[in-house]
Design a protein around this motif. Structure first.
Motif, PDB file in Angstrom:
ATOM      1  N   ARG A 452      75.834 -20.501 -42.079  1.00  0.00           N
ATOM      2  CA  ARG A 452      76.618 -20.139 -43.249  1.00  0.00           C
ATOM      3  C   ARG A 452      75.854 -20.434 -44.535  1.00  0.00           C
ATOM      4  O   ARG A 452      75.938 -19.687 -45.506  1.00  0.00           O
ATOM      5  CB  ARG A 452      77.931 -20.931 -43.198  1.00  0.00           C
ATOM      6  CG  ARG A 452      78.907 -20.494 -44.234  1.00  0.00           C
ATOM      7  CD  ARG A 452      80.287 -21.053 -43.962  1.00  0.00           C
ATOM      8  NE  ARG A 452      80.989 -21.087 -45.221  1.00  0.00           N
ATOM      9  CZ  ARG A 452      81.352 -22.195 -45.838  1.00  0.00           C
ATOM     10  NH1 ARG A 452      81.117 -23.352 -45.296  1.00  0.00           N
ATOM     11  NH2 ARG A 452      81.963 -22.133 -46.994  1.00  0.00           N
ATOM     12  N   TRP A 456      73.874 -15.321 -48.003  1.00  0.00           N
ATOM     13  CA  TRP A 456      74.383 -15.166 -49.363  1.00  0.00           C
ATOM     14  C   TRP A 456      75.011 -13.798 -49.507  1.00  0.00           C
ATOM     15  O   TRP A 456      74.408 -12.791 -49.157  1.00  0.00           O
ATOM     16  CB  TRP A 456      73.257 -15.330 -50.378  1.00  0.00           C
ATOM     17  CG  TRP A 456      72.658 -16.696 -50.306  1.00  0.00           C
ATOM     18  CD1 TRP A 456      71.503 -17.063 -49.688  1.00  0.00           C
ATOM     19  CD2 TRP A 456      73.215 -17.898 -50.834  1.00  0.00           C
ATOM     20  NE1 TRP A 456      71.302 -18.415 -49.797  1.00  0.00           N
ATOM     21  CE2 TRP A 456      72.341 -18.958 -50.511  1.00  0.00           C
ATOM     22  CE3 TRP A 456      74.372 -18.186 -51.554  1.00  0.00           C
ATOM     23  CZ2 TRP A 456      72.583 -20.280 -50.873  1.00  0.00           C
ATOM     24  CZ3 TRP A 456      74.614 -19.499 -51.920  1.00  0.00           C
ATOM     25  CH2 TRP A 456      73.726 -20.529 -51.585  1.00  0.00           C
ATOM     26  N   ARG A 458      75.885 -12.615 -52.411  1.00  0.00           N
ATOM     27  CA  ARG A 458      75.304 -12.077 -53.629  1.00  0.00           C
ATOM     28  C   ARG A 458      74.552 -13.209 -54.322  1.00  0.00           C
ATOM     29  O   ARG A 458      74.776 -14.386 -54.065  1.00  0.00           O
ATOM     30  CB  ARG A 458      76.440 -11.560 -54.531  1.00  0.00           C
ATOM     31  CG  ARG A 458      76.005 -10.737 -55.693  1.00  0.00           C
ATOM     32  CD  ARG A 458      76.986  -9.583 -55.992  1.00  0.00           C
ATOM     33  NE  ARG A 458      78.401  -9.911 -56.030  1.00  0.00           N
ATOM     34  CZ  ARG A 458      79.031 -10.402 -57.101  1.00  0.00           C
ATOM     35  NH1 ARG A 458      78.387 -10.663 -58.208  1.00  0.00           N
ATOM     36  NH2 ARG A 458      80.320 -10.627 -57.062  1.00  0.00           N
ATOM     37  N   GLY A 459      73.641 -12.841 -55.225  1.00  0.00           N
ATOM     38  CA  GLY A 459      72.982 -13.860 -56.035  1.00  0.00           C
ATOM     39  C   GLY A 459      72.008 -14.711 -55.271  1.00  0.00           C
ATOM     40  O   GLY A 459      71.616 -15.780 -55.703  1.00  0.00           O
TER      41      GLY A 459
ATOM     42  N   ASP B 309      72.003 -24.779 -54.221  1.00  0.00           N
ATOM     43  CA  ASP B 309      72.859 -23.754 -53.604  1.00  0.00           C
ATOM     44  C   ASP B 309      73.982 -23.295 -54.541  1.00  0.00           C
ATOM     45  O   ASP B 309      74.525 -22.208 -54.370  1.00  0.00           O
ATOM     46  CB  ASP B 309      73.499 -24.295 -52.319  1.00  0.00           C
ATOM     47  CG  ASP B 309      72.541 -24.241 -51.131  1.00  0.00           C
ATOM     48  OD1 ASP B 309      71.446 -23.672 -51.279  1.00  0.00           O
ATOM     49  OD2 ASP B 309      72.903 -24.772 -50.062  1.00  0.00           O
ATOM     50  N   PRO B 320      75.354 -17.504 -57.337  1.00  0.00           N
ATOM     51  CA  PRO B 320      75.285 -17.165 -55.922  1.00  0.00           C
ATOM     52  C   PRO B 320      76.685 -17.138 -55.304  1.00  0.00           C
ATOM     53  O   PRO B 320      77.567 -17.884 -55.723  1.00  0.00           O
ATOM     54  CB  PRO B 320      74.446 -18.300 -55.326  1.00  0.00           C
ATOM     55  CG  PRO B 320      74.598 -19.433 -56.270  1.00  0.00           C
ATOM     56  CD  PRO B 320      74.832 -18.845 -57.626  1.00  0.00           C
ATOM     57  N   VAL B 321      76.858 -16.280 -54.338  1.00  0.00           N
ATOM     58  CA  VAL B 321      78.147 -16.152 -53.668  1.00  0.00           C
ATOM     59  C   VAL B 321      77.943 -16.399 -52.185  1.00  0.00           C
ATOM     60  O   VAL B 321      77.091 -15.777 -51.552  1.00  0.00           O
ATOM     61  CB  VAL B 321      78.759 -14.749 -53.875  1.00  0.00           C
ATOM     62  CG1 VAL B 321      80.151 -14.687 -53.247  1.00  0.00           C
ATOM     63  CG2 VAL B 321      78.818 -14.405 -55.347  1.00  0.00           C
ATOM     64  N   ARG B 322      78.722 -17.339 -51.675  1.00  0.00           N
ATOM     65  CA  ARG B 322      78.598 -17.727 -50.270  1.00  0.00           C
ATOM     66  C   ARG B 322      79.860 -17.294 -49.526  1.00  0.00           C
ATOM     67  O   ARG B 322      80.935 -17.219 -50.114  1.00  0.00           O
ATOM     68  CB  ARG B 322      78.443 -19.246 -50.225  1.00  0.00           C
ATOM     69  CG  ARG B 322      78.307 -19.802 -48.851  1.00  0.00           C
ATOM     70  CD  ARG B 322      78.015 -21.286 -48.907  1.00  0.00           C
ATOM     71  NE  ARG B 322      76.580 -21.538 -48.965  1.00  0.00           N
ATOM     72  CZ  ARG B 322      76.035 -22.740 -49.018  1.00  0.00           C
ATOM     73  NH1 ARG B 322      76.812 -23.802 -49.054  1.00  0.00           N
ATOM     74  NH2 ARG B 322      74.741 -22.898 -49.040  1.00  0.00           N
ATOM     75  N   THR B 323      79.725 -17.022 -48.249  1.00  0.00           N
ATOM     76  CA  THR B 323      80.918 -16.659 -47.471  1.00  0.00           C
ATOM     77  C   THR B 323      81.804 -17.893 -47.320  1.00  0.00           C
ATOM     78  O   THR B 323      81.328 -19.012 -47.325  1.00  0.00           O
ATOM     79  CB  THR B 323      80.554 -16.174 -46.050  1.00  0.00           C
ATOM     80  OG1 THR B 323      79.862 -17.236 -45.391  1.00  0.00           O
ATOM     81  CG2 THR B 323      79.697 -14.940 -46.090  1.00  0.00           C
ATOM     82  N   THR B 324      83.085 -17.650 -47.216  1.00  0.00           N
ATOM     83  CA  THR B 324      83.998 -18.766 -46.979  1.00  0.00           C
ATOM     84  C   THR B 324      85.140 -18.302 -46.095  1.00  0.00           C
ATOM     85  O   THR B 324      85.518 -17.129 -46.123  1.00  0.00           O
ATOM     86  CB  THR B 324      84.549 -19.339 -48.299  1.00  0.00           C
ATOM     87  OG1 THR B 324      85.442 -20.404 -47.990  1.00  0.00           O
ATOM     88  CG2 THR B 324      85.294 -18.285 -49.115  1.00  0.00           C
ATOM     89  N   ARG B 379      83.045 -24.065 -55.545  1.00  0.00           N
ATOM     90  CA  ARG B 379      83.111 -22.617 -55.365  1.00  0.00           C
ATOM     91  C   ARG B 379      84.558 -22.183 -55.264  1.00  0.00           C
ATOM     92  O   ARG B 379      85.410 -22.920 -54.757  1.00  0.00           O
ATOM     93  CB  ARG B 379      82.386 -22.187 -54.087  1.00  0.00           C
ATOM     94  CG  ARG B 379      80.905 -22.442 -54.119  1.00  0.00           C
ATOM     95  CD  ARG B 379      80.189 -21.897 -52.879  1.00  0.00           C
ATOM     96  NE  ARG B 379      78.771 -22.219 -52.952  1.00  0.00           N
ATOM     97  CZ  ARG B 379      78.236 -23.354 -52.524  1.00  0.00           C
ATOM     98  NH1 ARG B 379      79.003 -24.265 -51.959  1.00  0.00           N
ATOM     99  NH2 ARG B 379      76.950 -23.591 -52.660  1.00  0.00           N
ATOM    100  N   HIS B 383      82.324 -17.947 -55.099  1.00  0.00           N
ATOM    101  CA  HIS B 383      81.540 -17.951 -56.332  1.00  0.00           C
ATOM    102  C   HIS B 383      81.468 -19.353 -56.934  1.00  0.00           C
ATOM    103  O   HIS B 383      82.474 -20.067 -56.963  1.00  0.00           O
ATOM    104  CB  HIS B 383      82.193 -17.044 -57.400  1.00  0.00           C
ATOM    105  CG  HIS B 383      82.237 -15.599 -57.034  1.00  0.00           C
ATOM    106  ND1 HIS B 383      82.905 -15.138 -55.934  1.00  0.00           N
ATOM    107  CD2 HIS B 383      81.693 -14.515 -57.632  1.00  0.00           C
ATOM    108  CE1 HIS B 383      82.785 -13.815 -55.867  1.00  0.00           C
ATOM    109  NE2 HIS B 383      82.034 -13.411 -56.884  1.00  0.00           N
TER     110      HIS B 383
END
Lengths: 653, 572
Positions: A452, A456, A458-459, B309, B320-324, B379, B383
């Motif tokens: 995980r 990413w 995005r960004g 991160d 940066p955008v991470r999955t959640t 986040r 985001h």
């Protein structure tokens, strides 16, 4: 039953569950129970204001207060409980014994009168022989109750118990009696109506106790022979009849290994552990109490309810440090009760508070089954999935008790905990197989978290493409042993392998259920080639520093999770320079200092009393753990201390 | 080839664009293949020599064919550089509980991602026998790499080589990565472990520091800069970290001070240890110079990865955008009971933060300095956001000098890098008293006011309980261009608390209790502010997360431009 309810609450319980569930709620005062839940005028005025027709007193506070019953009678409001006279007769432990003896009930040898002072207590103790038990005449729930094995302990116990009794019940009268060794605590639930009918229900065994407070109860008892059950039931019913008892009540007995039983006392109220009896009797005791209060007759006879149906366990989940038994308070940062069929009786929700004002009981967890084994398995599963964070709780201890072979075999006594954990409970010791489960699961969580982290949405500003990884090397450290684990992702499962004493071990983790970063992790694990598949539950309480906090078999583990490189390089880290813990004595819990026994310059020996900290109405004597000279005393009587506050500082030795 | 006169990173881009494999290393002269081009940069932006095995493809320049001897010389130099100060000094470094410069980079960066620059750099100092003290690389390892796949520039001072002392070449190497980072837009992480200026190089060393300072300032607000202090950092060396966005320290092994204990003793006769003067505890709790402290190099570097991160690569990149798996509309009923009804009782605002953000995860900055305000990265809906929250648990969450400065710097950091700011307000006001007034609470408090007023990133404010007086205005109020301003039903927005107000308004009244009740029912609630439009809505606490995420989506293309100016004049 279609009855509208009014809850009463103190300042501390403004957002409590009972307040939110009731149709109406009335504020009765500040947090201190003497000014709210024990405040009869305030409660009476609440009744008058809302027009309540009856009051169910619950199982603490005013539930055994005959004065309260009188006050209700005076305004024509029904008390959902026994009559004033019965409460008064049974409420006084000295009188109740005399009445019981007269009714043909077997009682324990002891002093049938009020003990004058510590010397008198020692005198009585010597006349009936040690060990003896000192207890508050007005007491209950283990408060103001202590066992003494010699004269010194008797003096200590008299002093501490009587002051505890005074602060808890406003009555410091004490009694002394013979302490029955290796006894079981078994009690008979009674139900009577106002028409002279009294029946006994299947017994409860409440032998798992610490400091005379019940921790685990079950119904029926694995010990009682049918004949004993019938004899105890008959005596209990006889006692109830002799005082004209109606509503729910309980006769507590001690039962020795040879099925001899001794009457202890009668509780003239609903008991905390009543759900186990409800489960095996099929009756709703509160409903029955209300019906009786309304003058209805019992709708069943003794023969309908003599035999237990199935088996039930109750665990009392307390805000309490399982390792030292001290009460703990705090905000329930996480609180997720286990799913049905487990029954959870609680008055708290996530975000709520376990406060210093009341008993730190968080939840009564009840499971049942056709057999004892089935009920026990349900309990283990439920405890594993019970998520509590923010308040230290006793699930580690509960979970361990249910796993102990002696408990599983049903060989109980009130000394069970002190005998099974002679040097105190220190946490579950993982079996080699359980250790493998934990290592493999932690490694799989690492792989999932790592995946995980590298994806990413995005960004990302990524250089090149992220190549999917299906194999990870990670070092998992559990209880001081580090294992270099290779984790591989397969189509629908995970495999983890590492070396133990030169031999490679492999663990298969299948059907993993985990919503990222949430506490409950369920998996099916095969820890040995061709071994059995086992469904297990872990808790993941988050990643902190260089590892995860995980719970397995009830006990919390700080699991070290490192890359092989981190592991290799961490060896160079030097131990941190911190405060020398042997130089100071810390308060083990938050509370109020009610006694300070030393002054700067005093020489103390191991076991000497340094201070007394009161928390949750319990007085905890803080004793010296090593010899030394007191450099300074940082607190005074009345000081409010937090957990880990320095109480006493030693001179440099 | 045009790559000759442009900086190395751009050259790399040009090369890869022509179809060469992207991992082609700029500074590693490997066994050449016909398709591989390797550039060797000897100094920043100066002569670049292209080496090729196949001269026929490159007509413009005369080919240099590496002979066996050359390959061996290169290998030898490279090995020397890798060895730093040698085994004995590495052992000494380890014995002090510290890792080497290269070990630290291995921990910081993704495996095999490090591309080293200037491995062959050597100093040219000939004074005091320095010509005999040559360690290839000159005491600092520099280059770029990735953290979870994202580009970062790094430098790592090597205490085993000349004590990590900073000379001209050493400084030049650091400047090169700073320049490149600004150019391409990527964070810079400096791992500091240096004895200070290289005295033998004299003023050239001082010049080196200043060159770095200048670049730190130019990079400020353009790319995130993080300093890890992993050994001594004294004198001029402290000011480069001080100019960066975040400082992490390692307990017991790192120090930051302008003058060391010996000088302190000589000048003021004060006896003080390094730890007491400028250790991790001092700087994270007392001075506020450093933002986090860790127990080991390993832990500090792992935290630096987590911190990166959260950050955009530069001010021209998106966050940066991470999955959640944490649902954006997740309601949290616990929030409905979290704020005590007795408004004098405290609660932990961190519990509110973790319940609102994704996965209960936040990265707190300066947790031990001015804990009456909490600032953290977290986040929402994957985001990155910045959270500023008064902490009722500490001094009732009052704004004082330290908390104002701490929050102001964080607000500006977020604004510089396009990170939306979520502000949770429970503030009884500014701290009264001579201590605060004489220390300048006016100008320090003004910093926070200035920072919020100036910020153009999305600003969402939730008043959980008290918002009194000037502190209400300061804490991202509607009047400071708050985009979305909410209160929970427990909100109390007023000039002051009931007791104080009654003393003033009803000075002559005899029935103070009744007056207080009147004031509470009139002012100690969200209505007066909501009626005037200073609040957009009064929201149920449990719905806060869903509402903020919705607003963040709405605000994602928010455009707001401050008047053109050279720069404002924040009350420093």
């Amino acid at each position: 039953m279609g009855i509208k309810t009014v809850a009463i609450y103190s300042d501390a319980d403004v957002s409590a569950l009972h307040v939110r569930m009731a149709d109406e709620a009335v504020h009765v005062g500040p947090p201190a129970s003497t000014k709210s839940y024990l405040n009869i005028p305030a409660i009476v005025s609440a009744i008058e204001r809302t027009g309540a027709q009856a009051v169910h007193p619950g199982y603490g506070f005013l539930s055994e207060n005959s004065e309260f019953v009188r006050s209700l009678n005076a305004i024509g409001c029904a008390f959902v409980g026994p009559g004033e006279a019965a409460i008064a007769a049974m409420g006084d432990k000295i009188r109740s014994k005399v009445i019981a003896e007269d009714a043909g009930v077997r009682v324990i040898p002891g002093w049938k009168g009020v003990v004058r002072d510590a010397s008198h207590a020692v005198e009585i103790a010597n006349s009936i022989g040690y060990p003896v038990m000192l207890k508050a005449s007005a007491g209950g729930g283990g408060k103001g109750m202590r066992i003494a094995w010699n004269d010194r302990e008797t003096r200590d116990a008299f002093r501490v118990s009587s002051s505890e009794a005074l602060s808890s019940f406003g009555d410091d009268r004490m009694l002394v009696e013979k302490f029955v060794e290796s006894p079981r605590h078994i009690e008979i639930q009674l139900l009577g109506d106002k028409h002279g009918n009294v029946v006994y229900l299947p017994e409860r065994e409440c032998s798992i106790q610490r400091r005379n407070q019940k921790v685990i109860e079950e119904a029926p008892s694995p010990h009682l022979l049918p004949a004993t059950r019938a004899a105890m039931g008959a005596q209990a019913v006889a006692l109830a009849r002799s005082v004209g008892y109606y509503s729910a009540g309980t006769c507590e007995f001690l039962v020795d290994p040879r099925q001899n039983f001794y009457f202890l006392e009668m509780n003239t109220r609903l008991q905390v552990e009543h759900p186990v009896t409800e489960t095996v009797s099929g009756l709703d005791l509160v409903e029955q109490m209300i019906r009786v209060a309304a003058g209805q007759r019992l709708a069943f006879s003794q023969s309908d309810v003599s035999q237990p149906r199935g088996w039930a366990f109750e665990s009392r989940v307390y805000g309490e440090d399982p390792y030292n038994g001290l009460p703990c308070i705090g905000t329930l940062d996480r609180y997720v009760e286990p799913p049905a069929p487990a029954r959870c009786d609680s008055g708290i929700v996530e975000g709520g508070e376990i406060s210093v004002h009341y008993d730190p009981l968080i939840c009564k967890l009840v499971t049942s089954g056709e057999t004892r084994e089935e009920a026990l398995e349900g309990m283990v599963t439920a405890l594993d999935a019970f998520v509590i964070k923010g308040v230290t709780h006793n699930i580690p201890l509960l979970r361990e008790v249910f796993a102990r072979p002696r408990f599983v075999s049903g060989s109980l006594s009130t000394a069970f905990l002190s005998e099974e954990f002679p040097s105190g409970f220190t946490g579950h010791i993982l079996t080699p197989e359980e250790r493998m489960d934990l290592i493999a699961t932690a490694a799989v969580l690492y792989a999932l978290r790592d995946t995980r982290k590298r994806v990413w949405v995005r960004g990302g500003g990524t250089l090149g493409e992220i190549t999917p990884v299906s194999q990870w090397d990670v070092v998992i450290g559990v209880a001081g042993v580090d294992n270099e684990v290779r984790v591989e992702k397969r189509a629908a499962s995970w495999s983890a392998s590492w070396s133990v004493d030169g031999q490679t071990v492999g663990v298969e983790v299948e059907e993993l259920e985990w919503v990222a970063e949430t506490p409950v992790v369920r998996a099916t694990i095969r820890a040995a080639a061709n071994g059995p598949l086992r469904r297990v539950t872990f808790q993941y309480l988050g990643a902190e520093g260089l590892g995860y906090t995980m719970i397995y078999h009830g006990t919390k583990y700080a699991v070290l999770v490192l890359t092989p490189l981190q592991h290799r390089l961490l060896q160079y880290t030097l131990p941190k320079r911190g405060v020398d813990p042997t130089r100071v004595v810390l308060s083990p819990m938050p509370g109020v200092v009610v006694g300070v026994s030393v002054r700067a310059g005093d020489t103390v020996r191991v076991g000497d009393e340094l201070a007394v900290v009161e928390a949750m109405k319990m007085q905890n004597v803080i004793r010296a753990e090593r010899d030394g000279v007191v450099r300074s005393v940082r607190v005074a009587v009345g000081s409010i201390v937090a957990g880990d506050d320095v109480l006493v500082e030693y001179e440099h030795s | 080839m045009s790559a000759c006169r442009i900086p190395a990173a751009a050259a790399a881009a040009a090369v890869s664009a022509k179809g060469a494999r992207p991992q082609c290393c700029l500074f590693r002269l490997q066994r050449p293949t016909p398709s591989r081009i390797t550039a060797v940069t000897t100094a920043r932006r100066h002569a670049t020599t292209t080496v090729s095995a196949n001269s026929s493809q490159h007509q413009q320049q005369p080919p240099i064919t590496p002979n066996t001897n050359m390959v061996q010389r290169i290998d030898a130099k490279r090995r020397a550089a890798k060895a730093g100060g040698g085994d004995k000094r590495i052992q000494m470094q380890h014995a002090k509980g510290k890792l080497t410069a290269r070990e630290r980079l291995d921990l910081l960066l993704d495996a095999n991602s490090f591309r080293e620059y200037d491995v062959f750099a050597e100093h040219v100092c000939t004074d005091f026998g320095m010509e005999k003290e040559q360690i290839t690389g000159d005491g600092v390892v520099t280059g770029r790499g990735t953290i979870n796949g994202r580009l970062v520039y790094v430098y790592s001072q090597d205490f085993t080589a000349h004590g990590g002392s900073l000379g001209a070449r050493h400084a030049q190497k650091i400047c090169k990565v700073l320049d490149q980072a600004i150019l391409v837009g990527a964070p810079v992480i400096g791992l500091n472990d240096s004895g200070g200026a290289r005295i033998q190089e004299g003023v050239a060393s001082l010049a080196g520091y200043a060159e770095i300072f200048q670049r730190n300032v130019m990079a400020s607000g353009v790319v995130p800069q993080i300093s890890l202090i992993m050994g001594p950092s004294a004198g001029g060396a402290v000011y480069s970290p001080a100019l960066t966005d975040a400082i992490f320290m390692v307990r017991d092994t790192s120090y930051l001070f302008v003058t060391g204990p010996e000088v302190v003793k000589a000048m003021t006769n004060e006896d003080v240890s390094q730890e007491e003067l400028g250790g991790a505890a001092v700087h994270t709790m007392k001075s506020g110079v450093a933002h986090r402290a860790f127990d080991s190099d390993v832990a500090a570097l792992a935290a630096a990865r987590d911190f990166i991160d959260f950050l955009p690569l530069s001010n021209r990149h998106d966050v940066p955008v991470r999955t959640t798996q944490d649902p954006p509309t997740r309601a949290d009923p616990a929030l409905d009971v979290l704020v005590p009804t007795d408004s004098t009782r405290a609660y932990d605002i961190k519990h509110v933060i973790t319940r609102i953000v994704d996965d209960r995860e936040m990265f707190e900055i300066s947790p031990d300095f001015a804990p009456n305000i909490v600032v953290a990265l977290a986040r929402m809906d994957g985001h990155t956001i910045g959270v500023v929250a008064n902490q009722p648990l500490v001094s009732s969450g009052v704004l004082d000098i330290n908390s104002s400065v701490k929050a102001a710097r964080f607000v500006r950091f977020c604004d510089a890098f396009g990170i939306p700011i979520v502000t949770l307000v429970d503030v009884p006001g500014f701290m009264p008293g001579t201590a605060q007034e004489h220390e300048g609470i006016i100008r320090h408090g003004a910093k926070l006011l200035y920072a919020y007023a100036e910020a153009t990133v999305p600003k969402i404010t939730v008043i959980t309980r008290k918002a009194y007086g000037g502190a209400y205005d300061v804490m991202s109020s509607k009047h400071l261009r708050g985009d979305c301003n909410y209160a929970w039903p427990t909100g109390e927005i007023a000039v002051m608390g009931a007791k104080g107000a009654v003393e003033i308004i009803f000075r002559k009244s005899l029935n103070k209790a009744q007056a207080e009740q009147e004031y509470i029912s009139k002012f100690a609630n969200p209505f007066p502010a909501a009626e005037r439009g200073f609040l957009d809505d009064i929201i149920t606490p449990s719905s806060t997360r869903a509402r903020i995420i919705e607003d963040l989506r709405v605000l994602q293309f928010k455009q707001q431009v401050n008047p053109k100016k050279k720069h404002g004049n924040i009350p420093l």
